[in-house]
Design an enzyme around this catalytic site. Structure first.
Site, PDB file in Angstrom:
ATOM      1  CG  ASP A 100      10.055   9.307 -40.924  1.00 31.24           C
ATOM      2  OD1 ASP A 100       9.980   8.070 -41.044  1.00 31.24           O
ATOM      3  OD2 ASP A 100      11.134   9.919 -40.742  1.00 31.24           O
ATOM      4  CG  HIS A 149      11.933  13.932 -33.439  1.00 36.29           C
ATOM      5  ND1 HIS A 149      13.242  14.071 -33.054  1.00 36.29           N
ATOM      6  CD2 HIS A 149      11.634  12.609 -33.282  1.00 36.29           C
ATOM      7  CE1 HIS A 149      13.724  12.881 -32.681  1.00 36.29           C
ATOM      8  NE2 HIS A 149      12.762  11.983 -32.807  1.00 36.29           N
ATOM      9  N   GLY A 170       9.754  13.221 -37.729  1.00 36.15           N
ATOM     10  CA  GLY A 170       9.932  12.029 -36.896  1.00 36.15           C
ATOM     11  C   GLY A 170       8.706  11.633 -36.091  1.00 36.15           C
ATOM     12  CG  ASP A 203      12.993   8.852 -27.915  1.00 40.10           C
ATOM     13  OD1 ASP A 203      11.770   8.609 -27.907  1.00 40.10           O
ATOM     14  OD2 ASP A 203      13.734   8.642 -28.913  1.00 40.10           O
ATOM     15  CG  HIS A 256      15.124   8.653 -32.327  1.00 38.02           C
ATOM     16  ND1 HIS A 256      14.202   7.703 -31.921  1.00 38.02           N
ATOM     17  CD2 HIS A 256      15.637   8.216 -33.507  1.00 38.02           C
ATOM     18  CE1 HIS A 256      14.154   6.733 -32.827  1.00 38.02           C
ATOM     19  NE2 HIS A 256      15.009   7.012 -33.811  1.00 38.02           N
ATOM     20  CG  ASP A 308      13.056   5.180 -28.940  1.00 39.48           C
ATOM     21  OD1 ASP A 308      13.536   5.613 -27.882  1.00 39.48           O
ATOM     22  OD2 ASP A 308      12.627   5.921 -29.846  1.00 39.48           O
ATOM     23  CE1 TYR A 328       7.892   4.432 -32.556  1.00 40.31           C
ATOM     24  CE2 TYR A 328      10.195   4.429 -31.861  1.00 40.31           C
ATOM     25  CZ  TYR A 328       9.035   5.115 -32.188  1.00 40.31           C
ATOM     26  OH  TYR A 328       9.021   6.484 -32.129  1.00 40.31           O
TER      27      TYR A 328
END
Ligand code: TV7
Ligand code: CA
Ligand code: ZN
Length: 382
Positions: free
Chosen positions: A98, A140, A148, A176, A178, A265, A309
């Site tokens: 990552d 992150h 991340g 986001d 995440h 995302d 992405y």
């Protein structure tokens, strides 16, 4: 005071430097600088940046990074070299798949932090009410670890700076897909910072945190809010969750500034996660966050980028709407995408079919959160 219709008053600042493009992992890595390049090209092609002054940031310095990160970690990032003939991965999360080490990583990550800090300073000094840095949003990154795709936590550094420069109540909203774990962790026991993250349910997505039970520690109990949403969630459901939680939380917390992490995302075409928003839903979320900053924080709004992405079909349109939102320059979803931008991405990404309009025809036409008299434009409950 929102600008009257038709008035081209610029209340927002766009932070940009081509040095953001130096934050480049490996060619196979999903976080590619082209998503930023294509976004700025689309915004420019639509005339969105005409007459808008771009604020060019410099790299954050060591003292800035030390607000959040440990000296040992910063040193490890500075020293990190791609392993030459050695299987030994460097520590601190560096050198993992990552977060592979890339040349100039410390410098590039410091410029990202510098961008978010420049936005914070411009707002704090009253030079602008709103500022956007699409290079930021590295939510992150931990005190002593890369995680991340995030090396330094720009939003956490900027929030820490704001706390030392006259702000006592700061709301952080993270849309986001995440969990905003690094920012939540940095202020988990600090009652001056409200962190709110909406994300795909932790049972179904990395980093597997952001459970609703995570609500803050000690004197800060109640100042972390996590709203997990299930895979497959679409615009209307996602926005309904947002409006069920966020306006009430901001009304109660009374922030002096809203900081938004605007990762895109959540889109149905995103290859890393499983939510099903459209660009129209993301646009509605940005407008809702701006309007909440207008209502609860005297218009002070610091927006950063984050994940996303779909580098041709999603990120450029979504973040162009983000820039437009900050600049009070509405771009209708029906707006045709200029041919010169289509030609540009065709030349650079021939395998992808570029979008034709600025929206996806998303399902926000169904607006269950709209009471009588609602315009539905931002899904604002009234
Ligand atoms: C803010 N998902 C960052 C989101 C960070 C997500 C992950 C990948 C990924 C990494 C790659 C790659 C990938 C197609 C997707 C448990 C693992 C599984 C690495 C292959 N392709 C943000 C981080 C997340 C790297 N990590 O919130 C190089 O997907 O799920 C994981 C961890 C171990 C490592 N492997 C994945 O949006 C900016 N990584 C291709 C090349
Ligand atoms: Ca989130
Ligand atoms: Zn993400």
């Amino acid at each position: 005071h929102p600008a009257p219709p038709g008035e081209q008053r610029s209340t927002g600042t766009v932070v940009w430097t081509d040095r953001f493009l130096d934050y480049t992992w490996t060619p196979e890595h999903p976080m590619k600088p082209a998503r930023l390049k294509f976004t700025m090209a689309l915004a420019e092609s639509l005339g969105l940046l005409d007459g808008v002054e771009l604020l060019a940031p410099t790299a954050a310095d060591r003292a800035d990074l030390l607000r959040i990160h440990t000296p040992d970690y910063i040193e490890a990032v500075e020293q990190a070299r791609a392993p030459v003939g050695s299987p030994q991965a460097p520590p601190y999360g560096l050198g993992s798949p990552d977060n592979p080490v890339f040349p100039g990583m410390h410098q590039a990550a410091s410029v990202i932090v510098g961008g978010t800090l420049a936005a914070a300073r411009a707002i704090a000094e009253g030079r602008t009410r709103r500022a956007v840095s699409i290079g930021g949003g590295m939510h992150h990154a931990m005190a002593d670890a890369a995680s991340g795709f995030c090396v330094y936590n720009d939003a956490a550094v900027a929030i820490s700076w704001l706390l030392d420069n006259g702000f006592d109540r700061i709301a952080y909203l993270d849309v986001d897909v995440h969990h905003g774990d690094g920012v939540q962790r940095a202020f988990y026991a600090d009652p001056r910072v409200l962190t709110v993250s909406l994300h795909q349910h932790p049972a179904t997505l990395w980093p597997n945190t952001g459970w609703p039970e995570e609500t803050g520690a000690g004197a800060a109990a109640g100042t972390a809010i996590n709203l997990p949403v299930l895979p497959g969630t679409r615009d209307a459901q996602w926005l309904r969750g947002f409006h069920a939680v966020v306006p009430g939380a901001l009304a109660a917390f009374r922030p002096q500034i809203v900081v938004s992490q605007c990762g895109v995302d959540t889109h149905c075409e995103d290859p890393l996660a499983d939510l099903a928003l459209t660009v129209d839903g993301q646009r509605a979320a940005f407008r809702a966050m701006r309007d909440l900053a207008d209502q609860h924080a005297e218009g002070r709004w610091l927006a950063v980028g984050g994940g996303g992405y779909g580098l041709v079909r999603v990120v450029p349109r979504a973040w162009t709407h983000l820039l437009a939102t900050a600049l009070d320059r509405t771009i209708a979803p029906e707006t045709a995408i200029p041919q010169d931008w289509i030609d540009l991405v065709r030349a650079q990404a021939p395998q992808v079919d570029p979008p034709r309009t600025m929206g996806d025809g998303g399902d926000i036409a169904y607006r269950p959160w709209d009471g009588p008299g609602g315009t539905g434009e931002t899904g604002d409950a009234r």
